[in-house]
Design a protein around this motif. Structure first.
Motif, PDB file in Angstrom:
ATOM      1  N   ASP A 160       0.826  -1.193   0.000  1.00  0.00           N
ATOM      2  CA  ASP A 160       0.000   0.000   0.000  1.00  0.00           C
ATOM      3  C   ASP A 160       0.863   1.247   0.000  1.00  0.00           C
ATOM      4  O   ASP A 160       2.045   1.199   0.385  1.00  0.00           O
ATOM      5  CB  ASP A 160      -0.930   0.020   1.215  1.00  0.00           C
ATOM      6  N   GLN A 161       0.251   2.373  -0.399  1.00  0.00           N
ATOM      7  CA  GLN A 161       0.942   3.647  -0.419  1.00  0.00           C
ATOM      8  C   GLN A 161       0.309   4.602   0.579  1.00  0.00           C
ATOM      9  O   GLN A 161      -0.904   4.541   0.837  1.00  0.00           O
ATOM     10  CB  GLN A 161       0.897   4.259  -1.825  1.00  0.00           C
ATOM     11  N   ALA A 162       1.131   5.486   1.144  1.00  0.00           N
ATOM     12  CA  ALA A 162       0.666   6.470   2.115  1.00  0.00           C
ATOM     13  C   ALA A 162       1.304   7.812   1.811  1.00  0.00           C
ATOM     14  O   ALA A 162       2.340   7.886   1.138  1.00  0.00           O
ATOM     15  CB  ALA A 162       1.015   6.027   3.540  1.00  0.00           C
ATOM     16  N   CYS A 163       0.681   8.872   2.325  1.00  0.00           N
ATOM     17  CA  CYS A 163       1.211  10.224   2.153  1.00  0.00           C
ATOM     18  C   CYS A 163       1.755  10.739   3.477  1.00  0.00           C
ATOM     19  O   CYS A 163       1.120  10.552   4.527  1.00  0.00           O
ATOM     20  CB  CYS A 163       0.124  11.169   1.658  1.00  0.00           C
ATOM     21  N   GLN A 164       2.883  11.372   3.425  1.00  0.00           N
ATOM     22  CA  GLN A 164       3.466  11.991   4.612  1.00  0.00           C
ATOM     23  C   GLN A 164       2.484  13.020   5.184  1.00  0.00           C
ATOM     24  O   GLN A 164       1.949  13.863   4.466  1.00  0.00           O
ATOM     25  CB  GLN A 164       4.780  12.677   4.256  1.00  0.00           C
ATOM     26  N   LEU A 362      -4.274   6.908  -3.358  1.00  0.00           N
ATOM     27  CA  LEU A 362      -4.522   6.606  -1.952  1.00  0.00           C
ATOM     28  C   LEU A 362      -5.860   5.899  -1.787  1.00  0.00           C
ATOM     29  O   LEU A 362      -6.745   5.979  -2.645  1.00  0.00           O
ATOM     30  CB  LEU A 362      -4.500   7.895  -1.122  1.00  0.00           C
ATOM     31  N   VAL A 363      -6.006   5.211  -0.646  1.00  0.00           N
ATOM     32  CA  VAL A 363      -7.205   4.408  -0.398  1.00  0.00           C
ATOM     33  C   VAL A 363      -7.802   4.747   0.962  1.00  0.00           C
ATOM     34  O   VAL A 363      -7.154   5.331   1.826  1.00  0.00           O
ATOM     35  CB  VAL A 363      -6.887   2.893  -0.452  1.00  0.00           C
ATOM     36  N   ASN A 364      -9.055   4.341   1.113  1.00  0.00           N
ATOM     37  CA  ASN A 364      -9.752   4.436   2.393  1.00  0.00           C
ATOM     38  C   ASN A 364     -10.599   3.181   2.541  1.00  0.00           C
ATOM     39  O   ASN A 364     -11.114   2.651   1.550  1.00  0.00           O
ATOM     40  CB  ASN A 364     -10.619   5.694   2.435  1.00  0.00           C
ATOM     41  N   PHE A 365     -10.722   2.691   3.772  1.00  0.00           N
ATOM     42  CA  PHE A 365     -11.485   1.476   4.032  1.00  0.00           C
ATOM     43  C   PHE A 365     -12.607   1.754   5.019  1.00  0.00           C
ATOM     44  O   PHE A 365     -12.477   2.601   5.910  1.00  0.00           O
ATOM     45  CB  PHE A 365     -10.583   0.370   4.606  1.00  0.00           C
ATOM     46  N   GLU A 366     -13.677   1.015   4.875  1.00  0.00           N
ATOM     47  CA  GLU A 366     -14.775   1.023   5.844  1.00  0.00           C
ATOM     48  C   GLU A 366     -15.256  -0.414   5.999  1.00  0.00           C
ATOM     49  O   GLU A 366     -15.645  -1.057   5.020  1.00  0.00           O
ATOM     50  CB  GLU A 366     -15.914   1.917   5.378  1.00  0.00           C
TER      51      GLU A 366
END
Length: 463
Positions: A160-164, A362-366
């Motif tokens: 996965d990728q993330a932003c600072q 970027l992603v988001n989960f629910e």
């Protein structure tokens, strides 16, 4: 002579660095085939840029003193790897699968493991990752008291990728076909069997409590440094013993995953909060899921909404078509569960929203739980007969006495007063607070019960 030796040494180091740095993430899962036979699968994600290292085969330790060399089984064949070259996952990564069947000698606890040389370079939360082996371990419990077990399947990839400076979310998307209770926890990455990575630390602002122990949602608020990080998630299985509510440890899978933190102006999409659901067999569960992306500069992102979870497997029949749109998108979950879906534990469904940012998507989960309950018996009658009451009923919809989740029987309760108590939403059984007492049980083949107060007869004039 000294210059020649120095150049030679640097050449060796350069070759080692370029060729030995490649493993990014992975896990080991297994499936019960019958008896003491299991199908074991090692799944790895390897770097494909700046390295010529490729694992056509791996060594696996079965945990019983035996081991084997297993060939990669996915992707096209080649002269180098006749059984498969792996499958492209991204421009810099491919996914590899290694599958083998093994027969164990009998009940015990087995630690299945593998060790691969080495991890990719530049992982910030361990010392010299380019020289650090990558190891995986999965626990298989074969018990004479518990039903046979297959490990959970992890439906979301471990890259996965993330932003600072922005919160990051991940969910492994674990689905357990046996209906066991799953418990998630963080752990230390391994470099060998039972050996933690030297110098390992959790990423800044992440720790043991960063994961929801019930849903598996990993929330990291916030990444502070631009780097790659590896973390380990352990998914434990707890299996019910016979017809009791007591659960026993039945195995675990360790996922070693990689998070790539970059500097970006992107903001992850947001999914509207969803409540847990409960549905009775034969009824229809239909609801919308909405996600939106706040980025409009220089142009709105396209957002893709998808879902994973047990109900969405073909055998259970739920649907959630993948949908994409600019800025805001809505998808529809639809399910009419059958009797095959009834089980004690709820199903976990995880919705994933991903934007199409050109540099760092970027992603988001629910995540939500969906409980499926069996319909109640119908046609209940109570007929007086002397000092007895004869109770009759019609079999419910899920009256199958075979299969993996059979109807076991009926319990009959009585209360000496006229009481309008009814079940609450998604409530099964008869709680003690209702004031009813258990007076008898019958098998699944019976649809009648005579209440004669244990042979003493019922008192006249009592409701």
């Amino acid at each position: 002579m000294r210059k020649i030796l120095l150049i030679f040494s640097l050449l060796i180091c350069s070759l080692y660095s370029a060729e030995a740095s490649h493993i990014r993430a992975g896990e080991i899962t297994y499936k019960w085939l019958g008896g003491y036979k299991y199908r074991i699968t090692i799944t790895t994600y390897s770097n494909t840029v700046g390295t010529s290292t490729d694992d056509c085969e791996l060594k696996i330790l079965f945990g019983d003193g035996d081991s084997a060399t297993v060939s990669r089984s996915n992707g096209p064949s080649s002269n180098l790897c006749p059984t498969g070259m792996g499958v492209t996952f991204s421009p810099t990564t491919k996914v590899n699968e290694y599958t083998i069947d093994h027969i164990y000698s009998g009940p015990s606890v087995y630690r299945i493991s593998t060790k691969i040389t080495n991890r990719n370079g530049g992982i910030c939360n361990m010392n010299s990752s380019i020289y650090t082996p990558f190891a995986l371990e999965t626990v298989l419990v074969i018990s004479p008291f518990l039903s046979p077990n297959s490990s959970p399947s992890l439906l979301n990839p471990p890259i996965d990728q993330a932003c600072q400076g922005q919160c990051f979310e991940h969910n492994p998307g674990a689905y357990d076909s046996d209906g066991d209770s799953l418990h998630y926890r963080m752990d230390t990455c391994l470099q060998d069997r039972n050996l933690n990575v030297y110098g390992y630390n959790f990423p800044p602002n992440m720790g043991m409590n960063s994961i929801d122990h019930h849903t598996g949602d990993l929330i990291w608020c916030v990444p502070t440094s631009i780097c790659q990080y590896n973390v380990a998630i352990v998914i434990e299985e707890w299996k019910r013993l016979n017809n009791t509510h007591i659960r026993y440890f039945a195995g675990s899978v360790m996922r070693d995953m990689q998070i790539d933190v970059t500097s970006c102006g992107n903001t992850p999409p947001v999914i509207t909060t969803l409540p847990d659901r409960c549905i009775e067999v034969g009824a229809n569960l239909n609801f919308n899921v909405t996600t939106s992306d706040p980025d409009f500069n220089p142009q709105p992102d396209i957002v893709t909404l998808s879902a994973t979870g047990g109900p969405l497997l073909p055998s259970l029949g739920a649907t959630f078509p993948i949908v994409s749109a600019t800025s805001t998108v809505t998808g529809t979950f639809n399910w009419t569960p059958t009797c095959a879906a009834v089980r004690l534990m709820p199903y976990l469904v995880t919705f994933k929203s991903e934007d199409n940012n050109a540099t760092t998507p970027l992603v988001n989960f629910e995540s939500i739980f969906i409980t499926v309950i069996a319909p109640a018996p119908t046609g209940l009658t109570a007929t007086p007969s002397g000092a007895s009451i004869i109770v009759n009923w019609s079999p419910p919809l899920c009256a199958n006495t075979g299969g993996s989740n059979p109807l076991e029987g009926y319990r009959i309760y009585r209360k000496e007063s006229c009481d309008p108590w009814v079940h609450g939403p998604c409530q099964t059984g008869v709680p003690p607070s209702s004031g009813y007492s258990l007076i008898g049980t019958v098998t699944a083949a019976s649809n009648t019960f005579t209440d004669n107060n244990g042979g003493s007869g019922l008192l006249h004039g009592i409701d």
